[in-house]
Structure formats: C-alpha cells, structure tokens
Design a protein around this motif. Structure first.
Motif, PDB file in Angstrom:
ATOM      1  N   ASP A   1       0.849  -1.346   0.007  1.00 40.26           N
ATOM      2  CA  ASP A   1      -0.080  -0.025   0.005  1.00 40.26           C
ATOM      3  C   ASP A   1       0.841   1.394   0.057  1.00 40.26           C
ATOM      4  O   ASP A   1       0.438   2.326  -0.701  1.00 40.26           O
ATOM      5  CB  ASP A   1      -0.976   0.190   1.374  1.00 40.26           C
ATOM      6  CG  ASP A   1      -2.010  -1.067   0.937  1.00 40.26           C
ATOM      7  OD1 ASP A   1      -2.385  -1.670  -0.085  1.00 40.26           O
ATOM      8  OD2 ASP A   1      -2.644  -1.311   1.915  1.00 40.26           O
TER       9      ASP A   1
ATOM     10  N   SER B   1      -7.362   3.027  -0.251  1.00 41.91           N
ATOM     11  CA  SER B   1      -8.153   1.674  -0.418  1.00 41.91           C
ATOM     12  C   SER B   1      -9.491   1.968  -0.724  1.00 41.91           C
ATOM     13  O   SER B   1     -10.410   1.081  -1.417  1.00 41.91           O
ATOM     14  CB  SER B   1      -8.360   1.028   0.992  1.00 41.91           C
ATOM     15  OG  SER B   1      -8.844   2.058   2.090  1.00 41.91           O
ATOM     16  N   ARG B   2     -10.238   3.210  -0.696  1.00 41.27           N
ATOM     17  CA  ARG B   2     -11.333   3.385  -1.051  1.00 41.27           C
ATOM     18  C   ARG B   2     -11.515   3.381  -2.586  1.00 41.27           C
ATOM     19  O   ARG B   2     -12.526   3.109  -3.178  1.00 41.27           O
ATOM     20  CB  ARG B   2     -12.128   4.786  -0.470  1.00 41.27           C
ATOM     21  CG  ARG B   2     -12.304   4.662   1.331  1.00 41.27           C
ATOM     22  CD  ARG B   2     -12.797   5.828   1.666  1.00 41.27           C
ATOM     23  NE  ARG B   2     -13.258   5.444   3.097  1.00 41.27           N
ATOM     24  CZ  ARG B   2     -13.339   6.420   3.731  1.00 41.27           C
ATOM     25  NH1 ARG B   2     -13.148   7.795   3.728  1.00 41.27           N
ATOM     26  NH2 ARG B   2     -13.511   6.053   5.269  1.00 41.27           N
TER      27      ARG B   2
ATOM     28  N   ARG C   1      -8.157  -1.525  -4.347  1.00 39.21           N
ATOM     29  CA  ARG C   1      -6.801  -2.187  -4.572  1.00 39.21           C
ATOM     30  C   ARG C   1      -7.308  -3.656  -5.128  1.00 39.21           C
ATOM     31  O   ARG C   1      -6.157  -4.402  -5.285  1.00 39.21           O
ATOM     32  CB  ARG C   1      -6.172  -2.296  -3.425  1.00 39.21           C
ATOM     33  CG  ARG C   1      -5.644  -0.826  -2.590  1.00 39.21           C
ATOM     34  CD  ARG C   1      -4.607  -0.482  -3.423  1.00 39.21           C
ATOM     35  NE  ARG C   1      -3.449  -1.181  -2.746  1.00 39.21           N
ATOM     36  CZ  ARG C   1      -2.307  -1.675  -3.492  1.00 39.21           C
ATOM     37  NH1 ARG C   1      -2.223  -1.268  -4.562  1.00 39.21           N
ATOM     38  NH2 ARG C   1      -1.245  -2.230  -2.940  1.00 39.21           N
TER      39      ARG C   1
END
Length: 144
Positions: free
Chosen positions: A35, A65-66, A69
């Motif tokens: 990430d 993440s919104r 991924r």
C-alpha cells in the motif's frame, strides 16, 4: 457471516493477481505493490484525480483503499476456507460477458497478452477455478 447454502456474489472486482490495473490506477503492476508504495506510484497514473492523492504524512491509506486495490482468491480463502473447496456455482466469464461480440472478443484475445497471462496463471494454479485467472472476478460462490 453467510450461512451454509447461501450465495456470495463477486461482481466486476479487479483481480489483484493481474499484471495491469485497468480499473483504478491504469498502471502496470499496481496491484502487486504494498500500500505505501502504491500510494506513491499513484502519482504516475494518467487518471485525473487518482494521481492527485494528497501528499500527506502519514499517507492517507484509507483514501487509497477506497479507490480500490483489487481482490485475489487469497482474501476469499481467508474468509471462506480453502479455495479448492469453494463451491463456485457461476463464473460470468463462462457466459460470454461481452454479449453478441463474444466470438470476436475471443478471436482477438486468443492472440493477446491477456490470454497468455491467463494461461500462465492456470499453469501456476491448476487446481483453482479458472474464474480466478481473469482480470476481473465475476463469480458466485455457495457457502458449504
């Protein structure tokens, strides 16, 4: 949380095992990155707004993440049990998700990189449903 016999639908979800993210970042190998590195790599995206994730410390990994991924069979295995035992009752790719153009799509794709990559994934994971070798996961799973 599903009771045995209930069905879980996974629709148009990017496959993290895929080599190119055509859904969110429009970058190669984006899904394969941790990430924090993906956050920095996002600045190279040609997708407006996505390439302007805030340059903040700590990095806004929630916002990342919104955006999405992707998912691989690994997450499903962790939540539903061994992947080989999952009862996949439908794989949208088997039904020609490209409608009347399916024949033309298959003809063009058969010579392309995507088809070759699918074959590599199938060779690496011979006991796993072919639905997990596509760029997008489109399947229905019945919980045992």
């Amino acid at each position: 949380m599903l009771k045995p016999g209930n069905i879980w639908a996974v629709i148009d979800t990017p496959n993290r095992l895929w080599y190119y993210d055509s859904h969110t970042s429009l970058l190669p190998f984006y899904y394969w990155l941790p990430d924090d590195i993906a956050y920095d790599y996002a600045s190279f995206s040609k997708r407006y707004e996505f390439n302007e994730l805030p340059d903040s410390v700590p990095k806004d990994l929630v916002k990342l993440s919104r955006w999405g991924r992707g998912v691989s069979y690994h997450e499903l295995e962790l939540t539903m049990g061994p992947i080989e035992s999952l009862d996949i009752i439908s794989n949208l790719s088997d039904f020609g998700i490209y409608g009347k153009c399916q024949y033309i799509y298959e003809l063009l794709a058969s010579k392309g990189l995507n088809r070759k990559y699918e074959k590599i994934l199938k060779k690496i994971m011979p006991n796993i449903n072919p639905a997990f070798t596509k760029p997008y996961l489109n399947l229905m799973i019945r919980k045992n």
